[in-house]
Motif scaffolding. Structure first.
Motif, PDB file in Angstrom:
ATOM      1  N   PRO A 131      -4.223   1.881 -10.989  1.00 27.39           N
ATOM      2  CA  PRO A 131      -3.044   2.205 -11.801  1.00 27.39           C
ATOM      3  C   PRO A 131      -1.755   1.699 -11.148  1.00 27.39           C
ATOM      4  O   PRO A 131      -1.708   1.439  -9.953  1.00 27.39           O
ATOM      5  CB  PRO A 131      -3.068   3.734 -11.833  1.00 27.39           C
ATOM      6  N   VAL A 132      -0.738   1.587 -11.941  1.00 23.83           N
ATOM      7  CA  VAL A 132       0.524   0.966 -11.548  1.00 23.83           C
ATOM      8  C   VAL A 132       1.100   1.560 -10.261  1.00 23.83           C
ATOM      9  O   VAL A 132       1.639   0.830  -9.430  1.00 23.83           O
ATOM     10  CB  VAL A 132       1.543   1.055 -12.706  1.00 23.83           C
ATOM     11  N   TRP A 133       0.962   2.856 -10.062  1.00 25.72           N
ATOM     12  CA  TRP A 133       1.581   3.486  -8.890  1.00 25.72           C
ATOM     13  C   TRP A 133       0.937   3.002  -7.584  1.00 25.72           C
ATOM     14  O   TRP A 133       1.500   3.103  -6.525  1.00 25.72           O
ATOM     15  CB  TRP A 133       1.472   5.012  -8.986  1.00 25.72           C
ATOM     16  N   TYR A 134      -0.284   2.498  -7.713  1.00 27.01           N
ATOM     17  CA  TYR A 134      -1.050   2.010  -6.570  1.00 27.01           C
ATOM     18  C   TYR A 134      -0.749   0.543  -6.298  1.00 27.01           C
ATOM     19  O   TYR A 134      -1.069   0.037  -5.227  1.00 27.01           O
ATOM     20  CB  TYR A 134      -2.528   2.176  -6.936  1.00 27.01           C
ATOM     21  N   ASP A 135      -0.100  -0.117  -7.254  1.00 29.84           N
ATOM     22  CA  ASP A 135      -0.083  -1.578  -7.275  1.00 29.84           C
ATOM     23  C   ASP A 135       1.254  -2.219  -6.917  1.00 29.84           C
ATOM     24  O   ASP A 135       1.353  -3.446  -6.889  1.00 29.84           O
ATOM     25  CB  ASP A 135      -0.471  -2.076  -8.673  1.00 29.84           C
ATOM     26  N   HIS A 136       2.278  -1.418  -6.675  1.00 27.92           N
ATOM     27  CA  HIS A 136       3.593  -1.992  -6.399  1.00 27.92           C
ATOM     28  C   HIS A 136       3.535  -3.019  -5.269  1.00 27.92           C
ATOM     29  O   HIS A 136       2.810  -2.847  -4.307  1.00 27.92           O
ATOM     30  CB  HIS A 136       4.585  -0.889  -5.990  1.00 27.92           C
ATOM     31  N   LEU A 137       4.346  -4.056  -5.415  1.00 25.87           N
ATOM     32  CA  LEU A 137       4.542  -5.007  -4.324  1.00 25.87           C
ATOM     33  C   LEU A 137       5.695  -4.516  -3.449  1.00 25.87           C
ATOM     34  O   LEU A 137       6.431  -3.616  -3.839  1.00 25.87           O
ATOM     35  CB  LEU A 137       4.851  -6.395  -4.891  1.00 25.87           C
ATOM     36  N   PRO A 138       5.882  -5.118  -2.254  1.00 22.98           N
ATOM     37  CA  PRO A 138       6.999  -4.679  -1.405  1.00 22.98           C
ATOM     38  C   PRO A 138       8.350  -4.919  -2.083  1.00 22.98           C
ATOM     39  O   PRO A 138       8.494  -5.878  -2.838  1.00 22.98           O
ATOM     40  CB  PRO A 138       6.882  -5.578  -0.166  1.00 22.98           C
ATOM     41  N   TYR A 139       9.280  -4.078  -1.803  1.00 19.67           N
ATOM     42  CA  TYR A 139      10.704  -4.224  -2.172  1.00 19.67           C
ATOM     43  C   TYR A 139      11.013  -4.009  -3.652  1.00 19.67           C
ATOM     44  O   TYR A 139      12.058  -3.483  -4.000  1.00 19.67           O
ATOM     45  CB  TYR A 139      11.258  -5.613  -1.792  1.00 19.67           C
ATOM     46  N   LEU A 140      10.128  -4.479  -4.519  1.00 20.76           N
ATOM     47  CA  LEU A 140      10.473  -4.514  -5.941  1.00 20.76           C
ATOM     48  C   LEU A 140       9.397  -3.810  -6.744  1.00 20.76           C
ATOM     49  O   LEU A 140       8.436  -4.437  -7.185  1.00 20.76           O
ATOM     50  CB  LEU A 140      10.594  -5.986  -6.389  1.00 20.76           C
ATOM     51  N   PRO A 141       9.515  -2.509  -6.930  1.00 18.96           N
ATOM     52  CA  PRO A 141       8.467  -1.799  -7.669  1.00 18.96           C
ATOM     53  C   PRO A 141       8.450  -2.198  -9.143  1.00 18.96           C
ATOM     54  O   PRO A 141       9.451  -2.626  -9.689  1.00 18.96           O
ATOM     55  CB  PRO A 141       8.846  -0.322  -7.505  1.00 18.96           C
ATOM     56  N   PHE A 142       7.303  -2.055  -9.749  1.00 25.54           N
ATOM     57  CA  PHE A 142       7.204  -2.297 -11.195  1.00 25.54           C
ATOM     58  C   PHE A 142       8.165  -1.358 -11.923  1.00 25.54           C
ATOM     59  O   PHE A 142       8.392  -0.235 -11.478  1.00 25.54           O
ATOM     60  CB  PHE A 142       5.779  -2.028 -11.681  1.00 25.54           C
ATOM     61  N   PRO A 143       8.695  -1.808 -13.055  1.00 24.24           N
ATOM     62  CA  PRO A 143       9.633  -0.948 -13.792  1.00 24.24           C
ATOM     63  C   PRO A 143       8.914   0.200 -14.505  1.00 24.24           C
ATOM     64  O   PRO A 143       7.686   0.227 -14.590  1.00 24.24           O
ATOM     65  CB  PRO A 143      10.266  -1.904 -14.804  1.00 24.24           C
TER      66      PRO A 143
END
Lengths: 591, 591
Positions: free
Chosen positions: A208-220
């Motif tokens: 799920p999205v909360w697990y997948d963020h990249l560094p510095y710039l989280p998914f909106p």
């Protein structure tokens, strides 16, 4: 002051006093007999877990003088539950600043996680973007970017070359960029994100999205929970651009060799039709934790008249409407491909060669990840960084003990589902010790399916199921070892991937690949993860037996979190900070 | 309960009781004699500020029954300073949920801000991204996107057409997307972001990053404080893509007319060489708050042998090394262009036609914006949304009173700087009432320069300064009204922009432009902002005298914040929610 806080402060006071006195034995006695200290780079210039008082004492005997730790302090009010006190800390070393997580039981340290977060003098700061003083010859941002693109890898050599520009390479590239380490990410596709775009059409993230963020710039906030592959592709492409990751598309690495005298690699790259030689100090393989596709060699493959390909090459279902398809394998890719083929009216048979672990996505999200990575977790103040730290704080040695009860709950919740699967003849397991999906991922990176709907098709026969090993192919069929003949127009080998050091064998040489050894796995002595116990994932994000050779990757969570520690290790070397490695891993398996 | 909290709770109790009893007069008596209630859509389906008890009573008399407000409650502990109690609230209306900000003085409401944040039944939720049930004919995200791109504006009509795809159009497009309102953003450039890329080379944002975030997706932590134009261009392009804003590049609107019978616009667009007719219900002009370039008509422009262009067309300094350049104007663009030309060894003269307000960027950031939009503000818990609300809570009628002391501090801090400018003959002002830059921006959108270095070049003569109006051009010079002759190879008209309804005249017709009237300004009866007092910015983000015609734009802060209220107004209309507009603005000026 609360009693809980007093207890933590007392422990910290004693710990720091022992450290200050350079008395590692005294510090070690503050740990429980069964205890774990996991260090991510801060104390060891390695990713390593030591166990028990002897492990702690040995680490400190070797590293205390050099590390010069100090300033351990609570960053928030500690908490207490079930006899365990949990504390969040910061601390310093001679060269950096770190955060730590501590669990006390009966006044003794049970688990300690120490992580290096930044190097002193090299803190990540927001750039100004423009000088507020005009001067002749000043270059604009765009001119500077163009100059860099024209010279990097040609006139100026990168300090780090990263092979592979998927989420792993991109995340690391972004970190190195921000840390001011000249790096270059190489990728063979036409543009960033094609690693995802070119996979089969129905592919969506299973995490799920909360697990997948990249560094510095989280998914909106409007990002889907399970992002479709093309959307992830778009995100990676734009991320590469806005983070200014130095990136060559259409770049295939032909060979690499290390020159020990100069301490640099000679990397030959075919870039946009041109052969370029790069001379970085460090080489990072970010070619996918799954490594090279396993393509089974079977009798009759040469006479089979239909189409056959590995799952990684499967183009999607459109062309196979009305065709007979045999999919060899019964893990994630096999299920995804079978499901999409069924949706497109193919006649699909799955060949199960060994037992598979399946969990329903909703149950995994709720029970398996919900406390750390979910809307609920965010509402409870568990940010991504905090979740990463909590997850990292559980030593691999005992992680399965935390996992088993979660999967027992899933088994109970979805009992009907599993009964239906078994009735359909599907062989299902929960891992060697019942610890479920995540331990399978960490130990072997295979053997499971996160069910997003295709399991039901197997359970009710809409996807046919066959059991056994493939014996051979004929002109128009797959024949199993029990003689079962499965007529086929297409055979898909969803047969998984080898160890990542297979890429090293191809690009460097076999000797180096063998010296570095197997990548991934914990040494848990369970199926496909032979012992001895390693304590950490083999070769990942840390020094290897080949000088200046590194592996990076994993899922989006790992790419995000461990890219920090790998980037800091590289930054320290770039800046000439001494990085003596404590307990460089030994190699027990070549693949 | 604290005394402060008691005071707020008492006021809220009395207010809500009066509202419940539909007794607007009683509610109005809870306001101070000098008081302001600013409403953003929640009570008025308009953006409007009413003043004093009579204003409050009139608003409630008209709107109370319909709005049915309730549930006013504190969302955090109120604070008190200098005799003013400040409280953050939430509330509901019949159709939506809102947030509010209240200032009490002596137990009476001094300022109240009410904002609509979401419509009931249409809350913005994170999509799942994938169905976890397989079925035949299911389309992938990519297929769905391709279908939409093929049909929108052709087979299916958008409900909203937005003319202009800069930060304003894109932000609104992202909001409408998320709210499920079919919209299409039209832009004449080749790709999103070209609005910035095509400006002069040295251009950087003059506002700092904390002020500039777009909705949903804030800039990352490594984003420069003052982003260069090409970097902003890249960001806008990727934002458009990842937010899935329906966007046509290379689309020029040729004409638009409103058909009152069908309630739809007929919009003729030249798109990629093809003429397309769109039939949206609503038309939004997001063509830049600066409107159309003011191109002065001067005698001799036809005989001048050099090059001449408006600042908006200035390509940058490269081609003008060693050339004599006369820049007519002395505001932001003039200074930026002069500075870059000087850096590239042009011989530059600035013609100052009227006095200009200059503040040093660092002083503006620290004193003018620092409490709301800065690293310091973020550290103090002032998130972007909170800063936007605080800023919106200050009624325009008294805003200058808050601004004047800030500029007095800047004058004191930078006294040497201003003395040097004056000594060089530069005419400097602080606005008609000393209220400085931000009020100039809100009132007239011109008349100032945020100094990022070029003012020093004027002060020390490296950029030459001439004073007066341009009388005429000759074959090779600009002649001022006092006879001064300025030899020139290039003349740049940094002469500003007209009102945004100029675009309406071009695209719809003059009659509609005149009926809609002047866009921007507060009616402050100061230079270039004629009265009468409007109380809000003319025509921006709210209903106009032309049915279904809207204006959107402004700086990045305004594009972010007000796009929400405009999007909710459009969403309500799309869903058929009644939207009776309270106090539709009157028109007093046509341009």
């Amino acid at each position: 002051m609360t009693q809980t806080r007093e207890r933590v402060e007392a422990w910290l006071g004693a710990f720091e006093s022992a450290l200050r006195d350079r008395d590692g034995e005294r510090a070690a006695r503050l740990f429980a007999v069964d205890s774990f200290w996991r260090d991510l780079v801060a104390f060891t210039w390695n990713i390593t877990t030591v166990e028990g008082r002897a492990g702690v004492a040995a680490l400190l005997a070797d590293r205390l003088e050099d590390v010069d730790p100090s300033g351990f302090a609570l960053t928030e009010e500690p908490s207490e539950a079930d006899g365990v006190t949990e504390a969040w800390l910061r601390f310093e070393t001679r060269v950096g600043r770190g955060t730590a997580h501590l669990r006390l039981r009966g006044g003794e340290a049970w688990t300690l996680l120490t992580t290096l977060r930044e190097l002193k003098g090299f803190e990540e700061a927001r750039p100004q973007g423009v000088e507020h003083e005009l001067r002749k010859g000043r270059r604009s941002w765009q001119e500077e970017r163009e100059r860099e693109q024209a010279t990097l890898g040609r006139v100026e050599q990168p300090y780090v070359v990263v092979i592979g520009g998927g989420q792993g390479g991109i995340a690391l590239g972004a970190r190195l960029r921000r840390l001011g380490v000249p790096a270059l990410v190489l990728d063979r596709h036409d543009r960033p994100g094609d690693q995802w775009r070119k996979r089969y059409k129905s592919l969506c993230l299973h995490d799920p999205v909360w697990y997948d963020h990249l560094p510095y710039l989280p998914f909106p906030a409007n990002w889907p929970v399970f992002a479709p592959k093309d959307k992830i592709g778009d995100w990676l492409e734009m991320y590469t651009r806005v983070m200014e990751v130095p990136y060559w598309s259409r770049a295939e690495v032909r060979s690499a060799s290390f020159d020990a005298d100069s301490g640099t690699w000679r990397v030959v790259v075919q870039h946009d039709g041109e052969s370029v030689e790069l001379r970085p100090a460090h080489l990072v393989f970010a070619t996918g934790m799954s490594g090279k596709p396993n393509r089974p060699a079977l009798p009759g493959q040469d006479v089979f008249r239909g189409e056959q390909h590995h799952s990684s090459e499967h183009p999607g279902p459109e062309a196979y409407r009305g065709k007979r398809v045999v999919v060899v394998g019964s893990n994630n890719s096999a299920f995804d491909i079978c499901g999409a083929l069924w949706e497109h009216d193919a006649d699909v048979t799955m060949v199960q060669r060994s037992s598979t672990h399946i969990v329903k996505s909703a149950s995994l999200m709720d029970i398996g990840l919900g406390d750390l990575y979910s809307e609920r977790a965010v509402a409870n103040g568990v940010t991504t960084d905090r979740a990463d730290m909590i997850f990292a704080s559980l030593p691999y040695r005992i992680m399965h003990e935390f996992q088993i009860p979660l999967y027992e709950r899933m088994a109970e919740r979805d009992a009907d589902f599993y009964a239906r699967l078994e009735k359909a003849g599907f062989r299902h397991d929960w891992g060697d010790d019942g610890s479920g999906l995540f331990m399978k991922y960490l130990r072997r990176g295979s053997g499971y399916y996160i069910d997003v709907g295709a399991a039901d098709l197997v359970a009710d026969g809409r996807i046919k199921l066959a059991q056994g090993q493939v014996d051979r192919l004929t002109e128009d069929a797959v024949v199993l070892d029990d003689g079962t003949t499965l007529p086929a127009d297409l055979v898909v080998y969803a047969t998984g991937y080898g160890s990542m050091n297979g890429w090293v064998a191809d690009i460097v040489d076999r000797a180096t690949a063998d010296r570095v050894g197997k990548v991934w796995g914990l040494g848990s002595d369970t199926t496909k993860d032979p012992g001895p116990w390693e304590g950490e994932q083999r070769n990942m994000w840390k020094p290897t037996q080949q000088e200046n050779l590194w592996f990076h990757g994993g899922n989006l969570h790992q790419s995000r979190h461990y890219s920090l520690y790998l980037a800091l290790q590289l930054k320290a070397r770039y800046e000439g900070i001494p990085t003596p490695v404590y307990r460089l891993q030994e190699v027990h398996h070549t693949s």
